[in-house]
Design an enzyme around this catalytic site. Structure first.
Site, mmCIF file in Angstrom:
data_model
loop_
_atom_site.group_PDB
_atom_site.id
_atom_site.type_symbol
_atom_site.label_atom_id
_atom_site.label_comp_id
_atom_site.label_asym_id
_atom_site.label_seq_id
_atom_site.Cartn_x
_atom_site.Cartn_y
_atom_site.Cartn_z
ATOM 1 N N ASP A 67 0.825 -1.209 0.000
ATOM 2 C CA ASP A 67 0.000 0.000 0.000
ATOM 3 C C ASP A 67 0.862 1.263 0.000
ATOM 4 O O ASP A 67 0.496 2.276 -0.601
ATOM 5 C CB ASP A 67 -0.916 0.005 1.218
ATOM 6 C CG ASP A 67 -2.078 -0.975 1.070
ATOM 7 O OD1 ASP A 67 -2.189 -1.602 -0.005
ATOM 8 O OD2 ASP A 67 -2.854 -1.118 2.026
ATOM 9 N N ASP A 140 -3.945 10.031 4.736
ATOM 10 C CA ASP A 140 -4.147 10.946 5.867
ATOM 11 C C ASP A 140 -3.127 12.070 5.894
ATOM 12 O O ASP A 140 -2.047 11.990 5.314
ATOM 13 C CB ASP A 140 -4.085 10.180 7.197
ATOM 14 C CG ASP A 140 -2.883 9.248 7.308
ATOM 15 O OD1 ASP A 140 -1.774 9.655 6.907
ATOM 16 O OD2 ASP A 140 -3.042 8.106 7.775
#
Length: 290
Positions: A67, A140
């Site tokens: 990821d 984020d």
């Protein structure tokens, strides 16, 4: 179909898997691009170009890693709005959804253009003041302290209205995609990937009642930091190299820009809009191929 393959140089098997992926794609009629820095171990049929040309010419980006590799590539390819498929070599694959054993089936489908796109929200973060630092995040934006032993104060504003005050180690502002990452580890909720909202999660708050909060994606969020020592607050997007203020040099400009008299630094965070479509979901991931 033109596909740019981007292996993670930190993964020992990534180069080998990238060559296998290239052979599968070439067999099924796709054009394959790779960064020219990898040309030393070149493969017949693969076109090696500078990074910018690869991103510009590709229809699809194929990452080889985990990821984190997708997050890195998403940031590099931001202005090209190209969909990404990840082959998972990492420990978790929330975003990298193609396993090594599925390469033949899924890559052949991608070569034929048989896949669906999953639109994911990006966050846009900007430092208010003369520094003008800005960044984008698929997972984020994190504002955190520098010193290990000292907590700091954070005030959260939604559309210029104070909604919460935290004292702790930091604040995470996460997209639905990022709600399964750092925010989840800090006690935040999991959002469906298609939820049109963001979650704000405190990091180790000094309170028994400091819940995470979910806001609509249209909201403008400000994170204001209270009085701190010099070089003690950091901001980063998707865990990458971020920004560290120099408060002693920027004291007056920061005080002019913040929303409360006690705050010394302020960051504005909002959802991004796609340059190509105007949709607030900016980054596209490939799913349901094969």
């Amino acid at each position: 179909m033109t596909i740019y393959i981007s292996p993670n140089p930190g993964k020992t098997s990534a180069s080998e898997i990238a060559l296998r992926a290239a052979q599968i794609l070439l067999t099924h009629g796709a054009a394959v691009l790779m960064n020219d820095v990898l040309q030393e171990n070149s493969t017949a049929g693969v076109v090696y170009l500078p990074l910018e040309q690869c991103l510009e010419r590709a229809d699809v980006i194929l990452t080889i890693g985990g990821d984190g590799t997708i997050l890195h590539e998403a940031n590099l390819s931001l202005r090209y709005a190209k969909p990404i498929l990840g082959i998972n070599l990492g420990r978790c694959g929330f975003l990298a959804t193609c396993e090594i054993g599925e390469m033949e089936t899924k890559l052949s489908a991608v070569a034929r253009g048989e896949f669906q796109l999953d639109n994911r929200m990006l966050l846009y973060a900007r430092v208010l003041g003369q520094d003008g630092w800005e960044g984008h995040a698929l997972n984020d934006v994190v504002v955190t302290k520098g010193r290990l032993q000292q907590a700091i104060d954070f005030s959260i504003y939604c559309d210029d209205i104070l909604v919460e005050h935290y004292r702790g180690d930091g604040v995470i502002v996460a997209t639905p995609t990022g709600s399964t990452a750092y925010s989840l580890a800090a006690g935040g909720p999991i959002l469906d990937s298609q939820t049109k909202g963001v979650v704000v999660t405190p990091i180790c708050p000094h309170s028994l009642a400091s819940p995470a909060m979910v806001f609509a994606q249209e909201r403008k969020l400000n994170v204001c930091v209270g009085q701190v020592a010099d070089d003690e607050v950091f901001i980063s997007c998707d865990g990458g190299t971020g920004w560290q203020p120099h408060f002693r040099q920027r004291l007056s400009p920061f005080r002019q820009k913040v929303l409360t008299s006690s705050a010394l630094g302020s960051w504005r965070i909002s959802s991004s809009k796609s340059a190509s479509s105007g949709d607030p979901h900016l980054k596209r991931l490939i799913r349901n191929c094969g």
